[in-house]
Design a protein around this motif. Sequence first.
Motif, PDB file in Angstrom:
ATOM      1  N   GLY A 205      22.609  38.800  14.081  1.00  0.00           N
ATOM      2  CA  GLY A 205      22.694  39.036  15.517  1.00  0.00           C
ATOM      3  C   GLY A 205      21.313  39.127  16.130  1.00  0.00           C
ATOM      4  N   PRO A 206      21.046  40.181  16.923  1.00  0.00           N
ATOM      5  CA  PRO A 206      19.748  40.296  17.601  1.00  0.00           C
ATOM      6  C   PRO A 206      18.699  41.032  16.775  1.00  0.00           C
ATOM      7  N   VAL A 207      18.961  41.230  15.487  1.00  0.00           N
ATOM      8  CA  VAL A 207      18.062  42.028  14.651  1.00  0.00           C
ATOM      9  C   VAL A 207      17.382  41.153  13.603  1.00  0.00           C
ATOM     10  N   LEU A 208      16.064  41.273  13.533  1.00  0.00           N
ATOM     11  CA  LEU A 208      15.267  40.570  12.532  1.00  0.00           C
ATOM     12  C   LEU A 208      14.654  41.621  11.613  1.00  0.00           C
ATOM     13  N   SER A 209      14.733  41.369  10.304  1.00  0.00           N
ATOM     14  CA  SER A 209      14.230  42.303   9.300  1.00  0.00           C
ATOM     15  C   SER A 209      13.205  41.564   8.449  1.00  0.00           C
ATOM     16  N   VAL A 210      11.959  42.078   8.405  1.00  0.00           N
ATOM     17  CA  VAL A 210      10.868  41.350   7.757  1.00  0.00           C
ATOM     18  C   VAL A 210      10.077  42.286   6.845  1.00  0.00           C
ATOM     19  N   SER A 211       9.755  41.817   5.644  1.00  0.00           N
ATOM     20  CA  SER A 211       8.888  42.599   4.754  1.00  0.00           C
ATOM     21  C   SER A 211       7.435  42.335   5.113  1.00  0.00           C
ATOM     22  N   HIS A 212       6.568  43.320   4.848  1.00  0.00           N
ATOM     23  CA  HIS A 212       5.157  43.134   5.189  1.00  0.00           C
ATOM     24  C   HIS A 212       4.203  43.420   4.039  1.00  0.00           C
ATOM     25  N   GLY A 213       4.730  43.737   2.870  1.00  0.00           N
ATOM     26  CA  GLY A 213       3.835  44.017   1.760  1.00  0.00           C
ATOM     27  C   GLY A 213       3.173  45.371   1.907  1.00  0.00           C
ATOM     28  N   MET A 214       2.073  45.574   1.151  1.00  0.00           N
ATOM     29  CA  MET A 214       1.429  46.883   1.107  1.00  0.00           C
ATOM     30  C   MET A 214       0.009  46.811   1.648  1.00  0.00           C
ATOM     31  N   GLY A 215      -0.304  47.683   2.582  1.00  0.00           N
ATOM     32  CA  GLY A 215      -1.652  47.808   3.084  1.00  0.00           C
ATOM     33  C   GLY A 215      -1.935  47.020   4.346  1.00  0.00           C
TER      34      GLY A 215
END
Length: 414
Positions: A205-215
């Motif tokens: 839907g209107p939600v985006l989920s993204v990983s960003h790693g560490m630091g």
Amino acid sequence: MQPLPDPFLSSAEEVLRAACLPPSKSLLPSAAPAGSSPPASSVADPGVPAQDRAVSCLPPGILSGPPTREDPRAYRGWRSDSFSRVTRVVRDIPVAVHLDVDLLFPASYCQLRAASLVHDCLVQLSNPNVAAMKEDVLYHFSLSTSTHDFPAMFGDVKFVCVGGSPSRMNTFIRYVAAELGLAHPGEEYPNICAGTDRYAMYKVGPVLSVSHGMGIPSIAIMLHELIKLLYHARCSNVTIIRIGTSGGIGLEPGSVVITQQAVDACFKPEFEQIVLGKRVVRSTNLDEQLVQELMQCSTNLNEFTTVVGNTMCTLDFYEGQGRLDGALCCYTEKDKQAYLHAAHAAGIRNIEMESSVFAAMCGACGLRAAVVCVTLLDRLQGDQINSPHEVLAEYQQRPQRLVGHFIKKSLGRA
């Protein structure tokens, strides 16, 4: 042109008066003579940047005076900051308004050009070069404007949640799908960035989920490409929230901290970057209203302790955070305790490694942003995380539940 609907007018009137607009400036459409046109002086000059027009239309005294135009960099910084402050004033107007304030006419011409004024607040970049590019390759996402239809793929995104690990962000998107009633039995949520192993991205839907790693370096790279993705997709009214884990200072493990201000290891609310050999410092303030909305959501849930406090962002997990258990250590337990108590006295309630650049980049691009992290231990009591796995797993769900409730409430589904 048809008058704006009354609910919008009353809300806009209230908000703009709160911004100290002169009382003579009314938004009531009845004040505009039938068939009248705005004077030439109020029509937008295409040669003047929208930010300049927005800031200049406000009455004297609301904003601090600008630096002289002889210092272009200082002037641009003042203009951008002022524009962000003006934008926050009208954020509560029910119909999203892109604050090109030159469209607010004097009292005798106060009937607004609705088609021009009333449209969504599109995501903007703080980089004029991108608009001139024929193709923009988001290398670390394995996406490109020439091979992917960004508006079709992401144009409906209103909420972006970012966190360290791909598995956590996959868990979050499944949780949100269920909470919003968008989940279906056996449905999979493919990784949109499957062409690379740098980051993972999921959408429902209107939600985006993204990983960003560490630091800081890892999340900064991701944010550059994420913000450009939202820009190319012509997304509007986006709220971006970092959800993660942290070390607490004077808090019970499992407490959730909503960041009021991100600070560096010297307790300064700023993010420093070296650009072309020069020191560039950006503010790390976060959206105050969003902080309060999230805190209210936690009160509504009443499931775990939540506090608002400053978050210290460090460049390292060990020495940078005063741990005694790293491969290197040049200080004592007494030194560490003195430092952490000083941090607590400065309003710092947790420590992590991404919030400062997150706040700085989102702020520079005018994105409404927040940081919500759970504490896995109290650093005043020790350095190592030794809670059972199942306890830690439950702790990590707490920011997800809080932000999930916020999204539901924002969409009118709570």
